[in-house]
Design a protein around this motif. Structure first.
Motif, PDB file in Angstrom:
ATOM      1  N   ALA A   1       8.053   5.394   5.390  1.00 24.77           N
ATOM      2  CA  ALA A   1       6.881   6.052   4.806  1.00 24.77           C
ATOM      3  C   ALA A   1       6.392   5.285   3.574  1.00 24.77           C
TER       4      ALA A   1
ATOM      5  N   HIS B   1      13.658   5.463   6.207  1.00 29.01           N
ATOM      6  CA  HIS B   1      12.275   5.843   6.487  1.00 29.01           C
ATOM      7  C   HIS B   1      11.340   4.695   6.123  1.00 29.01           C
TER       8      HIS B   1
ATOM      9  N   THR C   1      11.867   8.271  -3.072  1.00 32.73           N
ATOM     10  CA  THR C   1      13.180   8.280  -2.440  1.00 32.73           C
ATOM     11  C   THR C   1      14.251   8.493  -3.498  1.00 32.73           C
TER      12      THR C   1
ATOM     13  N   SER D   1      14.115  13.245  -0.171  1.00 35.63           N
ATOM     14  CA  SER D   1      13.015  12.327  -0.458  1.00 35.63           C
ATOM     15  C   SER D   1      11.679  12.961  -0.068  1.00 35.63           C
ATOM     16  N   VAL D   2      10.619  12.506  -0.707  1.00 33.87           N
ATOM     17  CA  VAL D   2       9.267  12.976  -0.401  1.00 33.87           C
ATOM     18  C   VAL D   2       8.560  11.853   0.357  1.00 33.87           C
ATOM     19  N   ILE D   3       8.332  12.080   1.645  1.00 38.96           N
ATOM     20  CA  ILE D   3       7.754  11.031   2.490  1.00 38.96           C
ATOM     21  C   ILE D   3       6.473  11.484   3.189  1.00 38.96           C
ATOM     22  N   ASP D   4       5.950  12.627   2.786  1.00 43.75           N
ATOM     23  CA  ASP D   4       4.738  13.150   3.426  1.00 43.75           C
ATOM     24  C   ASP D   4       3.542  13.127   2.475  1.00 43.75           C
ATOM     25  N   LEU D   5       3.512  12.144   1.596  1.00 44.07           N
ATOM     26  CA  LEU D   5       2.414  12.036   0.640  1.00 44.07           C
ATOM     27  C   LEU D   5       1.138  11.559   1.337  1.00 44.07           C
ATOM     28  N   PRO D   6      -0.026  11.949   0.840  1.00 44.38           N
ATOM     29  CA  PRO D   6      -1.296  11.551   1.478  1.00 44.38           C
ATOM     30  C   PRO D   6      -1.449  10.035   1.537  1.00 44.38           C
ATOM     31  N   GLN D   7      -2.073   9.560   2.620  1.00 46.28           N
ATOM     32  CA  GLN D   7      -2.321   8.125   2.786  1.00 46.28           C
ATOM     33  C   GLN D   7      -3.814   7.822   2.750  1.00 46.28           C
TER      34      GLN D   7
ATOM     35  N   ASP E   1       4.378   3.222  -4.546  1.00 50.61           N
ATOM     36  CA  ASP E   1       2.973   3.605  -4.413  1.00 50.61           C
ATOM     37  C   ASP E   1       2.110   2.414  -4.795  1.00 50.61           C
TER      38      ASP E   1
ATOM     39  N   ALA F   1       6.073   6.785  -1.064  1.00 44.52           N
ATOM     40  CA  ALA F   1       7.297   7.565  -0.891  1.00 44.52           C
ATOM     41  C   ALA F   1       8.030   7.683  -2.219  1.00 44.52           C
TER      42      ALA F   1
END
Length: 813
Positions: free
Chosen positions: A434, A432, A439, A445-451, A244, A437
């Protein structure tokens, strides 16, 4: 020997070994000093005779070989397993024996070292030692190695010496274990020792503490923090990588995840590993306020690096009374050594302290033992991407996983190829792209976090083609009331930049690594007062610094100039631009928007491999020119930094597996970088201990200067002094730590060209004689050089020092 065994029982209990194996290891630890039952050791104690190369701990291994028929009957398993563990407990002085004694089962004549060892032990002593082995076996009747494999015994052989050493240091301490009169039976003695060990282990700060499921923070969680608070745990050792942007709260996210790992039984403590001493000091201050909440009662917290003893924050908690459950302390026992520091419930230190657990240096196994019970949190992992240190990091994670350890890695700019290598250590993989992320190796894994772009918006990127432009820009912005910074790649260039700014009437400040520690701490404090999170009197404040500004200090500037650097470094530097928008919103900023001005030549006009040198002076040599060109090409084409959405697309073309090709004139430089990388990886492979060999074959006690944790130009430490009343006193004054606070390091190559002060001078010799023994030895080896500073700042021809400029070379290469 029984005192140490009693302590070892306390220390090994939390590791939850099966009772037969646990008792087998305790029995062998109890026999760790068997070699003291020898004529050789007796003569050393009585008459001061040298043990030569037959120290008592080396004789322990030979005596265990001699008693192997008894131990085989009692413990079972095969000769190779027993040999590994005999070597482990005998090697509790920080290294295995170097005596050539052959295999455990030897047909024919024993090797010469073995026969000489027996002669030094003596026949009567050998029989007595054998009787002790038989008697000790009766104290642990259930001890058995069972069907333990040779692979596992090799792994244990790296861990067991550390346990034995830690137990030895406590069990041999007469503060707790006082001499007793002869005549007490072994069983009764062990019973008393077990009772004493409860107090001893607790007062030493090694008793441990149960994790607590308490709320760590009172703020609303950010997306990554929520992900860490909710992600599923995996079975067994766990590796998580948090990617991040700078300032997104990665540290707090890691603490949420570490707390959950502790509650899941994946560790009993934490070790924070940071890239520098400055970042470790900053993390220590943060950690001391929260880690106490993660455990059920007052815990031990240590700071582990070469200058930990100078930290006021650390000194304040040594032997501190714990009145509340969430308060922290550090025992005197733990504070006495960087090696011991890793035994605390929570440690904070440089990554080097952890990396030494995979290098053949003295007490490597103690570090491994201390880390094995910890959740290892490695911050700023992207700074560990160079081939040598990245190989060490992979080896560290491999050893950590082998002992059941879990880890969390934090990064803002990690290339995907490096992430893949790290995940592979824990048998994980991920392709991925992303960002941000979370991982997890072999997990979801969490790859749909806000951008969403942060409140400061996009950071505009503009190129400056000459240093004079940077001087004019900073002078103009400072005149408008902006807090300004110029981050330079090299100290010499930073000193030159300040001189140029001051010639234009700008009162620029300077911060770099070539100040004595006392001055650097003073300047850092003054900088924080102006440009820190709650800094005051910011109007027109101008700072010129080097890489020390990238991560260790929480700074917030309105305007920034940076020398061209690899994109990961520029992203870190840009994180100090318009940082605290909640405190200083857009309307309060004296400039229109956040702009990163980069001093760089045009990447579309590359005539030769000295493309950088006309614009950057010494700073052109700091980073590979190929990384510099790729960064310029990508960053100036993009024209902005959108964090977090664009970070992956900036990092991968520069540092990724499919980095953009360089111009033909830079191809030789590209080949040289690849060759140097391969060479560094080969050196790392040579230096890193081979776990499969076991401790007896792979362990050593080399100096860490021979097996460094990092590659780079060799440094030399100068200790500055001033004359006062005919004697030399430390540059930093008369305080308790004045000599360490008067130290400054610089390139050995450059310093060795200069006529530094003669160390045989009476005044200098008098200073050295006042140092402790270990420091006098460092001076003898040339590790420290006492340098009187004249009233005009001169040290010798070509070298000066000033409290506000630092160490300056006359050549200013």
């Amino acid at each position: 020997m029984l005192d140490v065994a009693a302590v070892a029982e306390r220390l090994i209990d939390p590791f939850r070994y099966d009772k037969p194996l646990r008792d087998a290891m305790i029995l062998l630890i109890a026999l760790h000093d068997l070699g003291k039952i020898s004529d050789n050791f007796r003569n050393a104690v009585r008459y001061g005779m040298s043990q030569e190369n037959f120290g008592h701990w080396k004789l322990t291994e030979v005596l265990l070989f001699e008693s192997d028929p008894v131990l085989e009957c009692h413990l079972g398993s095969n000769q190779w397993v027993r040999r590994d563990l005999y070597a482990a407990v005998s090697g509790h002085h920080g290294r295995p024996s170097d005596l050539r004694i052959g295999p455990l089962e030897c047909r024919g004549r024993r090797p010469l070292d073995y026969r000489n060892s027996l002669r030094r032990i003596g026949q009567d002593a050998s029989k007595d030692a054998g009787d002790v082995v038989i008697a000790f076996c009766e104290l642990w009747p259930e001890a058995a190695l069972g069907d333990i494999s040779e692979k596992r015994s090799a792994a244990l052989s790296w861990w067991l010496p550390g346990l034995c050493t830690a137990a030895d240091w406590v069990g041999s301490n007469t503060r707790w274990f006082k001499p007793k009169k002869a005549g007490v039976g072994l069983s009764d003695y062990l019973k008393d020792a077990r009772e004493i060990s409860v107090c001893a282990v607790s007062e030493a700060g090694l008793a441990g503490s149960e994790p607590a499921n308490t709320r760590l923070f009172d703020f609303d969680l950010r997306p990554m923090q929520k992900a860490c608070a909710n992600i599923d745990m995996v079975e067994g050792p766990m590796l998580a990588i948090i990617e991040d942007e700078t300032g997104a709260g990665k540290t707090e996210a890691a603490l949420f995840l570490a707390q959950r790992m502790l509650l899941a039984g994946k560790g009993r403590g934490i070790f924070f590993a940071l890239p520098t001493m400055a970042t470790a000091d900053a993390m220590f201050r943060r950690a001391s306020k929260v880690v106490g909440k993660m455990f059920g009662n007052g815990i031990t917290l240590t700071l582990a690096h070469g200058r930990a003893g100078l930290s006021v924050d650390f000194k304040d908690i040594i032997n501190a009374d714990v009145r509340e459950d969430d308060e922290v302390t550090c025992s005197e026992f733990l504070s006495q050594s960087r090696r011991r520091a890793l035994l605390a419930d929570v440690g904070v230190g440089t990554i080097d302290q952890a990396l030494m657990s995979v290098l053949p240096v003295k007490h490597q196994s103690l570090r491994h033992f201390g880390l094995s019970s910890k959740i290892l949190i490695v911050d700023e992992v992207h700074e560990l991407g160079e081939p040598y240190i990245s190989s060490e990091l992979e080896a560290l994670l491999r050893m950590h996983r082998t002992s059941g350890g879990s880890a969390i890695l934090l990064t803002a700019t990690l290339p995907m190829v490096q992430r893949e290598r790290l995940l592979n250590v824990y048998e994980g993989t991920s392709n991925h792209s992303a960002y941000p992320a979370l991982t997890v190796a072999k997990g979801v894994s969490v790859i749909d976090l806000p951008q969403t772009i942060g409140p400061k918006g996009s950071v505009k990127v503009e190129r400056l083609s000459h240093a004079d432009e940077a001087v004019r820009l900073l002078a103009e912005n400072a005149g408008q009331g902006a807090a300004c910074v110029w981050v330079r790649n090299a100290v010499d260039d930073a000193i030159s930049a300040v001189a140029s700014l001051r010639s234009k009437g700008v009162r620029a400040r300077l911060l770099h690594a070539r100040f004595v520690l006392g001055d650097r701490k003073r300047i850092e404090s003054e900088v924080m007062d102006h440009a820190g999170k709650v800094g005051k009197d910011r109007n027109g404040f101008v700072l010129v610094g080097t890489q020390v500004l990238e991560s260790s200090l929480d700074l917030d500037f309105d305007a920034m100039v940076s020398d061209l650097a690899p994109v990961a470094a520029l992203i870190q530097r840009a994180g100090r631009l318009w940082r605290h928008m909640d405190i200083r919103p857009v309307a309060s900023r004296p400039v229109d928007g956040p702009t990163l001005h980069v001093l760089s030549p045009d990447p579309d006009k590359v005539e030769n491999d000295r493309w950088l040198h006309d614009v950057l002076d010494s700073g052109a040599y700091v980073y590979p020119v190929t990384d510099q060109w790729r960064t310029a090409q990508v960053l100036f084409r993009e024209g902005k930094i959108d964090a977090p959405p664009s970070l992956r697309s900036l990092i991968e073309p520069v540092h990724g597996a499919d980095a953009i090709p360089v111009p033909d004139v830079l191809q030789n430089s590209e080949n040289a970088v690849e060759g140097q990388g391969l060479s560094a990886r080969c050196l790392a492979a040579h230096n890193i201990v081979n776990l499969g060999e076991g401790y007896r074959s792979g362990g050593r006690a080399h100096d860490d200067t021979e097996y460094p944790t990092r590659l780079g130009s060799e440094q030399k430490t100068l200790v500055l002094a001033v004359e006062e009343n005919g004697k030399l006193r430390p540059w930093a004054g008369h305080g308790e730590d004045s000599w360490p606070l008067s130290e400054v390091s610089a390139s050995r190559e450059r310093l060795d060209r200069l006529p530094l002060p003669d160390q045989s001078m009476h005044e200098i010799h008098e200073v050295i004689e006042g140092f402790p023994k270990w420091k006098r030895k460092v001076c003898e080896r040339g590790g420290y050089h006492i340098c009187p500073v004249g009233p005009d700042g001169s040290i010798c021809d070509g070298l000066t020092y000033d409290a506000d400029v630092g160490l300056s070379f006359g050549d200013q290469e």
